[in-house]
Design an enzyme around this catalytic site. Structure first.
Site, PDB file in Angstrom:
ATOM      1  N   ASP A 121     -18.001  13.503  27.671  1.00  0.00           N
ATOM      2  CA  ASP A 121     -16.870  14.068  28.168  1.00  0.00           C
ATOM      3  C   ASP A 121     -16.205  13.791  29.331  1.00  0.00           C
ATOM      4  O   ASP A 121     -15.033  14.195  29.889  1.00  0.00           O
ATOM      5  CB  ASP A 121     -17.425  15.810  28.500  1.00  0.00           C
ATOM      6  CG  ASP A 121     -17.951  16.536  27.302  1.00  0.00           C
ATOM      7  OD1 ASP A 121     -17.644  16.065  26.168  1.00  0.00           O
ATOM      8  OD2 ASP A 121     -18.832  17.228  27.337  1.00  0.00           O
TER       9      ASP A 121
ATOM     10  N   ASP B  83     -17.558  16.364  17.415  1.00  0.00           N
ATOM     11  CA  ASP B  83     -17.768  17.456  18.526  1.00  0.00           C
ATOM     12  C   ASP B  83     -17.845  18.864  18.102  1.00  0.00           C
ATOM     13  O   ASP B  83     -18.685  19.614  18.030  1.00  0.00           O
ATOM     14  CB  ASP B  83     -17.149  17.455  19.913  1.00  0.00           C
ATOM     15  CG  ASP B  83     -18.119  17.614  21.070  1.00  0.00           C
ATOM     16  OD1 ASP B  83     -19.131  17.205  21.013  1.00  0.00           O
ATOM     17  OD2 ASP B  83     -17.369  17.544  22.081  1.00  0.00           O
TER      18      ASP B  83
END
Length: 408
Positions: free
Chosen positions: A279, A233
Protein backbone atom coordinates in the site's frame (compact mmCIF):
# COMPACT_ATOMS: atom_id res chain seq x y z
CA UNK A 1 -9.97 -2.54 18.89
CA UNK A 2 -6.97 -3.84 16.95
CA UNK A 3 -6.51 -2.14 13.61
CA UNK A 4 -4.69 -4.14 11.00
CA UNK A 5 -3.52 -3.67 7.45
CA UNK A 6 -3.48 -7.21 6.14
CA UNK A 7 -0.85 -7.76 3.48
CA UNK A 8 -0.04 -10.55 1.09
CA UNK A 9 3.23 -11.42 -0.56
CA UNK A 10 5.71 -8.64 -1.19
CA UNK A 11 3.48 -6.34 0.82
CA UNK A 12 0.64 -6.09 -1.70
CA UNK A 13 -1.98 -5.61 0.88
CA UNK A 14 -5.39 -4.78 2.08
CA UNK A 15 -6.30 -3.23 5.36
CA UNK A 16 -8.69 -4.19 8.08
CA UNK A 17 -9.94 -3.97 11.62
CA UNK A 18 -10.42 -6.91 13.95
CA UNK A 19 -11.27 -7.22 17.64
CA UNK A 20 -8.36 -7.52 20.00
CA UNK A 21 -7.57 -11.08 20.94
CA UNK A 22 -5.74 -12.87 23.68
CA UNK A 23 -7.35 -10.86 26.48
CA UNK A 24 -5.96 -7.55 25.28
CA UNK A 25 -7.61 -4.42 26.55
CA UNK A 26 -9.23 -2.25 23.87
CA UNK A 27 -6.98 0.50 22.57
CA UNK A 28 -7.63 3.97 23.90
CA UNK A 29 -8.62 6.76 21.48
CA UNK A 30 -5.29 8.45 22.16
CA UNK A 31 -3.38 5.25 21.46
CA UNK A 32 -5.27 4.64 18.22
CA UNK A 33 -4.72 8.21 17.06
CA UNK A 34 -1.00 7.94 17.79
CA UNK A 35 -0.73 4.58 16.03
CA UNK A 36 -2.58 5.59 12.88
CA UNK A 37 -0.93 8.98 12.72
CA UNK A 38 2.46 7.31 12.97
CA UNK A 39 1.59 4.79 10.26
CA UNK A 40 0.50 7.55 7.89
CA UNK A 41 3.67 9.50 8.63
CA UNK A 42 5.88 6.46 8.09
CA UNK A 43 4.09 5.67 4.83
CA UNK A 44 4.71 9.18 3.49
CA UNK A 45 8.45 9.18 4.19
CA UNK A 46 9.52 6.48 1.70
CA UNK A 47 7.14 7.81 -0.94
CA UNK A 48 8.44 11.37 -0.70
CA UNK A 49 12.15 10.63 -0.43
CA UNK A 50 11.98 7.58 -2.69
CA UNK A 51 10.39 9.70 -5.42
CA UNK A 52 13.14 12.32 -5.07
CA UNK A 53 15.83 9.66 -5.25
CA UNK A 54 14.18 8.04 -8.27
CA UNK A 55 15.06 11.13 -10.29
CA UNK A 56 18.80 10.63 -9.82
CA UNK A 57 19.13 6.90 -9.11
CA UNK A 58 20.36 6.18 -12.66
CA UNK A 59 23.54 8.07 -11.81
CA UNK A 60 24.59 5.48 -9.21
CA UNK A 61 27.99 3.84 -9.34
CA UNK A 62 26.68 0.26 -9.41
CA UNK A 63 24.35 -1.62 -11.70
CA UNK A 64 22.29 -2.54 -8.63
CA UNK A 65 21.51 1.17 -8.28
CA UNK A 66 20.03 1.30 -11.76
CA UNK A 67 16.23 1.41 -11.91
CA UNK A 68 14.18 -1.55 -13.08
CA UNK A 69 11.68 -0.39 -15.69
CA UNK A 70 8.16 -1.82 -15.55
CA UNK A 71 6.53 -2.10 -18.97
CA UNK A 72 2.85 -2.43 -19.77
CA UNK A 73 3.34 -6.17 -20.29
CA UNK A 74 4.93 -6.50 -16.86
CA UNK A 75 2.11 -4.47 -15.33
CA UNK A 76 -0.57 -6.66 -16.92
CA UNK A 77 1.06 -9.87 -15.68
CA UNK A 78 1.84 -8.68 -12.17
CA UNK A 79 -1.63 -9.22 -10.59
CA UNK A 80 -1.65 -12.78 -11.97
CA UNK A 81 1.82 -13.51 -10.63
CA UNK A 82 0.91 -11.92 -7.30
CA UNK A 83 -2.24 -14.04 -7.06
CA UNK A 84 -0.34 -17.25 -7.77
CA UNK A 85 2.29 -16.35 -5.18
CA UNK A 86 -0.34 -15.46 -2.61
CA UNK A 87 -2.22 -18.71 -3.15
CA UNK A 88 1.05 -20.65 -3.04
CA UNK A 89 1.95 -19.12 0.31
CA UNK A 90 -1.52 -19.92 1.61
CA UNK A 91 -1.14 -23.58 0.64
CA UNK A 92 2.36 -23.70 2.13
CA UNK A 93 1.09 -22.44 5.46
CA UNK A 94 -1.75 -24.97 5.36
CA UNK A 95 0.46 -27.96 4.49
CA UNK A 96 3.79 -27.29 6.20
CA UNK A 97 4.73 -26.12 9.66
CA UNK A 98 4.38 -22.37 10.01
CA UNK A 99 7.39 -22.29 12.35
CA UNK A 100 9.86 -23.65 9.80
CA UNK A 101 8.52 -21.54 6.95
CA UNK A 102 8.87 -18.37 8.99
CA UNK A 103 12.39 -19.40 10.02
CA UNK A 104 13.42 -19.60 6.36
CA UNK A 105 11.67 -16.32 5.60
CA UNK A 106 13.39 -14.65 8.54
CA UNK A 107 16.82 -15.63 7.24
CA UNK A 108 15.91 -14.49 3.73
CA UNK A 109 14.62 -11.10 4.82
CA UNK A 110 17.52 -10.77 7.26
CA UNK A 111 19.93 -10.63 4.32
CA UNK A 112 17.66 -8.52 2.12
CA UNK A 113 16.92 -6.13 4.96
CA UNK A 114 20.59 -5.49 5.70
CA UNK A 115 21.33 -4.72 2.05
CA UNK A 116 18.24 -2.53 1.65
CA UNK A 117 18.89 -0.58 4.85
CA UNK A 118 22.55 -0.09 3.93
CA UNK A 119 21.56 1.28 0.53
CA UNK A 120 19.00 3.56 2.17
CA UNK A 121 21.24 5.16 4.78
CA UNK A 122 24.37 5.38 2.62
CA UNK A 123 23.63 8.84 1.11
CA UNK A 124 22.79 10.27 4.53
CA UNK A 125 25.80 8.73 6.24
CA UNK A 126 28.17 10.03 3.55
CA UNK A 127 27.31 13.56 4.63
CA UNK A 128 28.17 12.78 8.26
CA UNK A 129 31.63 11.36 7.67
CA UNK A 130 34.44 13.85 8.34
CA UNK A 131 36.42 15.17 5.39
CA UNK A 132 39.60 13.42 6.55
CA UNK A 133 37.88 10.03 6.88
CA UNK A 134 40.23 7.34 5.45
CA UNK A 135 37.99 6.19 2.64
CA UNK A 136 39.33 3.40 0.43
CA UNK A 137 37.82 2.07 -2.78
CA UNK A 138 37.07 -1.62 -3.36
CA UNK A 139 35.72 -3.67 -6.23
CA UNK A 140 34.02 -7.05 -6.25
CA UNK A 141 34.45 -8.59 -9.69
CA UNK A 142 33.26 -11.92 -11.11
CA UNK A 143 33.97 -12.74 -14.75
CA UNK A 144 33.02 -15.61 -17.01
CA UNK A 145 35.64 -18.28 -17.75
CA UNK A 146 39.26 -18.62 -16.60
CA UNK A 147 42.55 -17.84 -18.28
CA UNK A 148 42.68 -18.08 -22.08
CA UNK A 149 39.29 -19.79 -22.28
CA UNK A 150 37.70 -16.61 -20.95
CA UNK A 151 39.11 -14.51 -23.77
CA UNK A 152 38.28 -17.09 -26.44
CA UNK A 153 34.70 -17.45 -25.20
CA UNK A 154 34.31 -13.69 -25.14
CA UNK A 155 35.63 -13.37 -28.69
CA UNK A 156 33.28 -16.05 -30.00
CA UNK A 157 30.26 -14.36 -28.42
CA UNK A 158 31.18 -10.96 -29.85
CA UNK A 159 32.18 -11.85 -33.43
CA UNK A 160 35.88 -11.91 -32.65
CA UNK A 161 35.95 -8.62 -30.74
CA UNK A 162 37.75 -9.14 -27.39
CA UNK A 163 35.32 -8.65 -24.55
CA UNK A 164 35.51 -9.86 -20.95
CA UNK A 165 32.14 -11.19 -19.83
CA UNK A 166 31.51 -9.74 -16.37
CA UNK A 167 28.94 -11.43 -14.18
CA UNK A 168 29.21 -9.05 -11.21
CA UNK A 169 31.13 -5.80 -11.01
CA UNK A 170 30.34 -4.06 -7.74
CA UNK A 171 32.23 -1.01 -6.56
CA UNK A 172 32.12 0.12 -2.94
CA UNK A 173 34.21 1.96 -0.38
CA UNK A 174 34.93 2.07 3.33
CA UNK A 175 31.89 4.24 3.98
CA UNK A 176 29.67 1.59 2.41
CA UNK A 177 31.21 -1.03 4.72
CA UNK A 178 30.43 1.14 7.75
CA UNK A 179 26.80 1.44 6.60
CA UNK A 180 26.67 -2.32 6.06
CA UNK A 181 27.98 -2.94 9.59
CA UNK A 182 25.39 -0.59 11.10
CA UNK A 183 22.62 -2.27 9.13
CA UNK A 184 23.85 -5.68 10.29
CA UNK A 185 23.30 -4.62 13.91
CA UNK A 186 19.66 -3.88 13.08
CA UNK A 187 19.46 -7.20 11.24
CA UNK A 188 20.68 -9.19 14.23
CA UNK A 189 18.27 -7.27 16.46
CA UNK A 190 15.37 -8.16 14.18
CA UNK A 191 16.45 -11.79 13.84
CA UNK A 192 16.73 -12.32 17.60
CA UNK A 193 13.88 -10.20 18.93
CA UNK A 194 11.54 -9.48 16.01
CA UNK A 195 11.14 -6.08 17.62
CA UNK A 196 8.67 -3.76 15.93
CA UNK A 197 11.20 -0.93 15.62
CA UNK A 198 13.66 -3.19 13.77
CA UNK A 199 10.76 -4.41 11.63
CA UNK A 200 9.89 -0.83 10.73
CA UNK A 201 13.47 0.08 9.86
CA UNK A 202 13.59 -2.80 7.39
CA UNK A 203 10.09 -2.02 6.13
CA UNK A 204 10.94 1.63 5.49
CA UNK A 205 14.13 0.58 3.70
CA UNK A 206 12.25 -1.88 1.47
CA UNK A 207 9.62 0.76 0.67
CA UNK A 208 12.11 3.50 -0.15
CA UNK A 209 14.19 1.19 -2.33
CA UNK A 210 11.06 0.02 -4.13
CA UNK A 211 9.87 3.55 -4.91
CA UNK A 212 13.37 4.59 -5.93
CA UNK A 213 14.36 1.65 -8.11
CA UNK A 214 11.06 0.47 -9.64
CA UNK A 215 10.21 2.79 -12.52
CA UNK A 216 6.99 2.80 -14.50
CA UNK A 217 7.83 3.66 -18.10
CA UNK A 218 4.71 5.77 -18.64
CA UNK A 219 1.38 6.78 -17.14
CA UNK A 220 -0.56 4.18 -19.13
CA UNK A 221 1.55 1.42 -17.58
CA UNK A 222 0.89 2.91 -14.16
CA UNK A 223 -2.85 2.85 -14.78
CA UNK A 224 -2.66 -0.79 -15.91
CA UNK A 225 -0.66 -1.81 -12.84
CA UNK A 226 -2.77 0.06 -10.31
CA UNK A 227 -5.99 -1.00 -12.02
CA UNK A 228 -5.01 -4.66 -12.02
CA UNK A 229 -3.97 -4.59 -8.37
CA UNK A 230 -7.19 -2.76 -7.54
CA UNK A 231 -9.19 -5.84 -8.58
CA UNK A 232 -6.56 -8.16 -7.10
CA UNK A 233 -6.86 -6.51 -3.70
CA UNK A 234 -10.67 -6.41 -3.74
CA UNK A 235 -11.00 -10.07 -4.72
CA UNK A 236 -8.53 -11.53 -2.23
CA UNK A 237 -9.81 -9.44 0.69
CA UNK A 238 -13.57 -9.53 0.11
CA UNK A 239 -13.84 -12.77 -1.87
CA UNK A 240 -11.70 -15.11 0.24
CA UNK A 241 -9.87 -15.37 3.54
CA UNK A 242 -6.57 -16.16 1.78
CA UNK A 243 -4.95 -12.74 2.14
CA UNK A 244 -5.93 -12.33 5.78
CA UNK A 245 -4.68 -15.84 6.62
CA UNK A 246 -1.34 -15.30 4.91
CA UNK A 247 -0.94 -11.86 6.49
CA UNK A 248 -1.45 -13.23 9.99
CA UNK A 249 0.88 -16.17 9.39
CA UNK A 250 3.63 -14.35 7.50
CA UNK A 251 6.33 -13.15 9.91
CA UNK A 252 8.51 -10.87 7.81
CA UNK A 253 9.21 -7.13 7.60
CA UNK A 254 6.73 -6.58 4.77
CA UNK A 255 4.55 -4.32 6.88
CA UNK A 256 4.86 -1.23 9.02
CA UNK A 257 3.54 -1.64 12.55
CA UNK A 258 2.90 0.69 15.45
CA UNK A 259 1.54 -0.26 18.88
CA UNK A 260 -1.77 1.20 19.96
CA UNK A 261 -0.88 0.57 23.61
CA UNK A 262 2.46 2.39 23.45
CA UNK A 263 1.32 4.99 25.97
CA UNK A 264 0.44 2.27 28.47
CA UNK A 265 3.20 -0.31 27.91
CA UNK A 266 6.04 1.60 26.28
CA UNK A 267 8.40 -0.16 23.87
CA UNK A 268 7.13 -3.58 24.98
CA UNK A 269 3.65 -2.87 23.62
CA UNK A 270 2.16 -5.59 21.41
CA UNK A 271 -1.28 -4.40 20.28
CA UNK A 272 -0.31 -3.33 16.79
CA UNK A 273 -1.89 -1.40 13.96
CA UNK A 274 -0.34 -2.49 10.66
CA UNK A 275 0.03 -1.25 7.10
CA UNK A 276 1.33 -3.46 4.29
CA UNK A 277 4.27 -2.27 2.22
CA UNK A 278 2.31 -2.84 -0.99
CA UNK A 279 0.00 0.00 0.00
CA UNK A 280 3.09 2.21 0.04
CA UNK A 281 5.22 0.97 -2.86
CA UNK A 282 2.50 0.46 -5.49
CA UNK A 283 1.04 3.99 -5.27
CA UNK A 284 4.53 5.31 -4.51
CA UNK A 285 6.05 4.29 -7.84
CA UNK A 286 3.17 6.01 -9.63
CA UNK A 287 3.69 9.17 -7.58
CA UNK A 288 7.43 9.03 -8.38
CA UNK A 289 6.57 8.75 -12.08
CA UNK A 290 4.51 11.92 -11.84
CA UNK A 291 7.42 13.72 -10.19
CA UNK A 292 9.66 12.80 -13.12
CA UNK A 293 6.89 13.97 -15.46
CA UNK A 294 6.77 17.30 -13.61
CA UNK A 295 10.51 17.72 -14.09
CA UNK A 296 10.26 16.84 -17.78
CA UNK A 297 7.81 19.72 -18.29
CA UNK A 298 10.58 22.15 -17.18
CA UNK A 299 8.11 24.52 -15.55
CA UNK A 300 9.85 24.56 -12.15
CA UNK A 301 6.67 23.24 -10.53
CA UNK A 302 5.78 19.87 -9.06
CA UNK A 303 2.03 20.14 -9.49
CA UNK A 304 1.30 16.52 -10.33
CA UNK A 305 3.64 15.17 -7.68
CA UNK A 306 2.07 17.19 -4.88
CA UNK A 307 -1.43 16.48 -6.21
CA UNK A 308 -0.86 12.72 -6.15
CA UNK A 309 0.90 12.98 -2.79
CA UNK A 310 -2.13 14.72 -1.27
CA UNK A 311 -4.37 12.19 -3.02
CA UNK A 312 -2.47 9.36 -1.32
CA UNK A 313 -2.99 10.96 2.09
CA UNK A 314 -6.68 11.37 1.29
CA UNK A 315 -7.05 7.75 0.14
CA UNK A 316 -5.22 6.36 3.15
CA UNK A 317 -7.36 8.45 5.46
CA UNK A 318 -10.51 7.11 3.80
CA UNK A 319 -9.19 3.56 4.25
CA UNK A 320 -8.63 4.05 7.97
CA UNK A 321 -12.04 5.65 8.38
CA UNK A 322 -13.85 2.84 6.55
CA UNK A 323 -12.02 0.25 8.65
CA UNK A 324 -13.39 1.70 11.84
CA UNK A 325 -16.89 2.17 10.50
CA UNK A 326 -17.34 -1.39 9.22
CA UNK A 327 -14.80 -3.14 11.47
CA UNK A 328 -13.83 -5.44 8.64
CA UNK A 329 -10.66 -5.96 6.61
CA UNK A 330 -10.55 -3.41 3.79
CA UNK A 331 -8.49 -3.55 0.58
CA UNK A 332 -6.56 -0.31 0.86
CA UNK A 333 -5.96 -0.10 -2.89
CA UNK A 334 -9.73 0.11 -3.32
CA UNK A 335 -9.45 3.69 -2.07
CA UNK A 336 -5.85 4.55 -2.93
CA UNK A 337 -5.99 3.70 -6.64
CA UNK A 338 -8.95 5.95 -7.58
CA UNK A 339 -7.47 8.80 -5.55
CA UNK A 340 -3.90 8.53 -6.87
CA UNK A 341 -5.03 8.22 -10.50
CA UNK A 342 -8.13 10.40 -10.42
CA UNK A 343 -6.71 13.52 -8.78
CA UNK A 344 -3.74 13.98 -11.19
CA UNK A 345 -5.94 13.22 -14.21
CA UNK A 346 -8.40 15.86 -13.08
CA UNK A 347 -5.59 18.40 -12.78
CA UNK A 348 -4.29 17.42 -16.23
CA UNK A 349 -7.77 17.92 -17.69
CA UNK A 350 -8.03 21.38 -16.15
CA UNK A 351 -4.56 22.36 -17.39
CA UNK A 352 -5.01 20.75 -20.80
CA UNK A 353 -1.97 18.49 -20.39
CA UNK A 354 -3.56 15.05 -20.70
CA UNK A 355 -1.82 14.37 -24.03
CA UNK A 356 1.57 15.36 -22.60
CA UNK A 357 1.00 13.18 -19.55
CA UNK A 358 0.21 10.03 -21.52
CA UNK A 359 2.93 10.60 -24.10
CA UNK A 360 5.67 11.00 -21.48
CA UNK A 361 8.19 8.13 -21.50
CA UNK A 362 10.21 7.83 -18.32
CA UNK A 363 12.49 5.07 -19.62
CA UNK A 364 13.94 7.43 -22.23
CA UNK A 365 15.59 9.42 -19.43
CA UNK A 366 17.74 6.50 -18.24
CA UNK A 367 21.21 6.86 -19.73
CA UNK A 368 19.86 8.93 -22.66
CA UNK A 369 23.22 8.96 -24.49
CA UNK A 370 23.82 5.23 -24.12
CA UNK A 371 23.00 2.85 -27.02
CA UNK A 372 20.11 0.60 -26.10
CA UNK A 373 20.78 -3.13 -26.12
CA UNK A 374 18.35 -6.00 -26.15
CA UNK A 375 20.80 -8.09 -24.12
CA UNK A 376 23.35 -6.94 -21.58
CA UNK A 377 26.25 -9.40 -21.43
CA UNK A 378 27.45 -8.05 -18.09
CA UNK A 379 26.48 -6.29 -14.90
CA UNK A 380 28.67 -3.21 -14.82
CA UNK A 381 29.37 -1.21 -11.72
CA UNK A 382 29.47 2.16 -13.44
CA UNK A 383 26.97 3.59 -15.94
CA UNK A 384 29.70 5.69 -17.54
CA UNK A 385 32.01 2.70 -17.94
CA UNK A 386 29.11 0.72 -19.39
CA UNK A 387 28.53 3.45 -21.96
CA UNK A 388 32.24 3.62 -22.79
CA UNK A 389 32.55 -0.14 -23.24
CA UNK A 390 29.52 -0.27 -25.52
CA UNK A 391 30.81 2.67 -27.53
CA UNK A 392 34.13 0.90 -27.98
CA UNK A 393 32.36 -2.27 -29.07
CA UNK A 394 30.27 -0.36 -31.59
CA UNK A 395 33.38 1.39 -32.91
CA UNK A 396 35.21 -1.91 -33.35
CA UNK A 397 32.20 -3.39 -35.11
CA UNK A 398 32.00 -0.36 -37.39
CA UNK A 399 35.66 -0.62 -38.29
CA UNK A 400 35.25 -4.30 -39.22
CA UNK A 401 32.45 -3.48 -41.66
CA UNK A 402 34.33 -0.73 -43.53
CA UNK A 403 35.51 -1.84 -47.00
CA UNK A 404 39.21 -2.03 -47.65
CA UNK A 405 40.19 0.79 -50.07
CA UNK A 406 43.09 -1.23 -51.48
CA UNK A 407 40.73 -3.97 -52.55
CA UNK A 408 38.62 -1.64 -54.67
Amino acid sequence: MEAQAEEAQSGVSGAGVAPSGGGRAPATPEGMALAYGSLVGMALLPIFFGALRSVTCAKGKNASDMPETITSRDAARFPIIASCTLLGLYLFFKIFSQEYINLLLSMYFFVLGILALSHTISPMMNKLFPVNFPNKQYQLLFTQGTGESKEEAAKDENDGVPFVAEIVNYEFDTKDLVCLAMSSVVGVWYLLRKHWIANNLFGLAFSLNGVELLHLNNVSTGCILLGGLFFYDVFWVFGTNVMVTVAKSFEAPIKLVFPQDLLERGLEADNFAMLGLGDIVIPGIFIALLLRFDISLKKNTHTYFYTSFVAYIFGLGITIGIMHVFRHAQPALLYLVPACIGFPLLVALVKGEVAEMFSYDSSAEILPHTPRLTHFPSVSGSPSSLADSMQQTLSCSHRRRQPNPSAM
